[in-house]
Each structure stands twice: as C-alpha cells, then as structure tokens.
Design a protein around this motif. Structure first.
Motif, mmCIF file in Angstrom:
data_model
loop_
_atom_site.group_PDB
_atom_site.id
_atom_site.type_symbol
_atom_site.label_atom_id
_atom_site.label_comp_id
_atom_site.label_asym_id
_atom_site.label_seq_id
_atom_site.Cartn_x
_atom_site.Cartn_y
_atom_site.Cartn_z
ATOM 1 N N ASP A 185 -5.917 29.814 39.650
ATOM 2 C CA ASP A 185 -5.727 31.268 39.644
ATOM 3 C C ASP A 185 -4.765 31.693 40.750
ATOM 4 O O ASP A 185 -5.019 32.635 41.492
ATOM 5 C CB ASP A 185 -7.076 31.977 39.784
ATOM 6 N N SER A 186 -3.663 30.972 40.839
ATOM 7 C CA SER A 186 -2.669 31.221 41.877
ATOM 8 C C SER A 186 -1.629 32.231 41.399
ATOM 9 O O SER A 186 -1.242 32.227 40.232
ATOM 10 C CB SER A 186 -1.984 29.914 42.265
ATOM 11 N N ASP A 187 -1.176 33.078 42.315
ATOM 12 C CA ASP A 187 -0.118 34.035 41.993
ATOM 13 C C ASP A 187 1.254 33.371 41.986
ATOM 14 O O ASP A 187 2.215 33.933 41.479
ATOM 15 C CB ASP A 187 -0.118 35.184 43.006
ATOM 16 N N PHE A 188 1.342 32.202 42.574
ATOM 17 C CA PHE A 188 2.600 31.465 42.670
ATOM 18 C C PHE A 188 2.411 30.070 42.087
ATOM 19 O O PHE A 188 1.301 29.548 42.085
ATOM 20 C CB PHE A 188 3.045 31.336 44.133
ATOM 21 N N ASP A 189 3.502 29.467 41.615
ATOM 22 C CA ASP A 189 3.416 28.096 41.119
ATOM 23 C C ASP A 189 2.905 27.182 42.230
ATOM 24 O O ASP A 189 3.363 27.267 43.377
ATOM 25 C CB ASP A 189 4.788 27.586 40.664
ATOM 26 N N THR A 229 -1.583 25.860 38.404
ATOM 27 C CA THR A 229 -1.408 27.263 38.771
ATOM 28 C C THR A 229 -2.443 28.138 38.075
ATOM 29 O O THR A 229 -3.065 29.000 38.703
ATOM 30 C CB THR A 229 0.029 27.724 38.440
ATOM 31 N N GLU A 230 -2.652 27.899 36.790
ATOM 32 C CA GLU A 230 -3.628 28.693 36.042
ATOM 33 C C GLU A 230 -5.064 28.361 36.456
ATOM 34 O O GLU A 230 -5.874 29.263 36.689
ATOM 35 C CB GLU A 230 -3.462 28.474 34.540
#
Length: 83
Positions: free
Chosen positions: A19-23, A15-16
C-alpha cells in the motif's frame, strides 16, 4: 522470462501489497528489513499476490528458504520452468 523482467514485474506487486504511494525500489539483494511495511503479515500477502501474478504456487518450505528478492526471483524462475 529473464530475471530483470521478473524483478520489474514484482515492483507493482510489492507497491500494491505494501500500500505504498510510491513504487517500491527492489534489487536482488533487497530484504524485508530494507522495505518499509514488509513484515510477516505483508509477506503472506506478497506471496499470494506473486502466485496470482505468475500463476504459480509455492510450498511453505520454499517460501521459508528465501533470504532476499534474488532468491524469490530464483523460486519464480524455477516454477515458470516447470510449467
């Protein structure tokens, strides 16, 4: 460490790095083609982040053999066993 624990620990790393806003949803059969933003550049970032998270190091040969998340998990398991 069990496979399911490794898989759960990988979710925030992916996720990090992506650079995702969601898992990011991961399963053992998940491939780069299944995940938005997982390209060759982010693959390198993922490997570095995974190595930091688990305090392990992979060879480029090992990295090139992975076809899905399940094979990545197997690689992590093998490295943890060697510690």
């Amino acid at each position: 460490m069990e496979r399911i624990e490794i898989l759960k620990a990988l979710i925030p790393v992916f996720t990090e790095a992506l650079d995702s806003d969601f898992d990011v949803i991961l399963k053992e059969a998940t491939t780069a083609a299944d995940v938005n933003g997982w390209d060759s550049l982010t693959h390198i970032q993922l490997v570095v982040a995974i190595e930091r998270k688990f305090k392990i190091r992979f060879t480029s040969k090992e990295i090139q053999t992975w076809k899905n998340v399940g094979e990545l998990i197997t690689g992590i398991e093998n490295k943890i066993k060697m510690q």
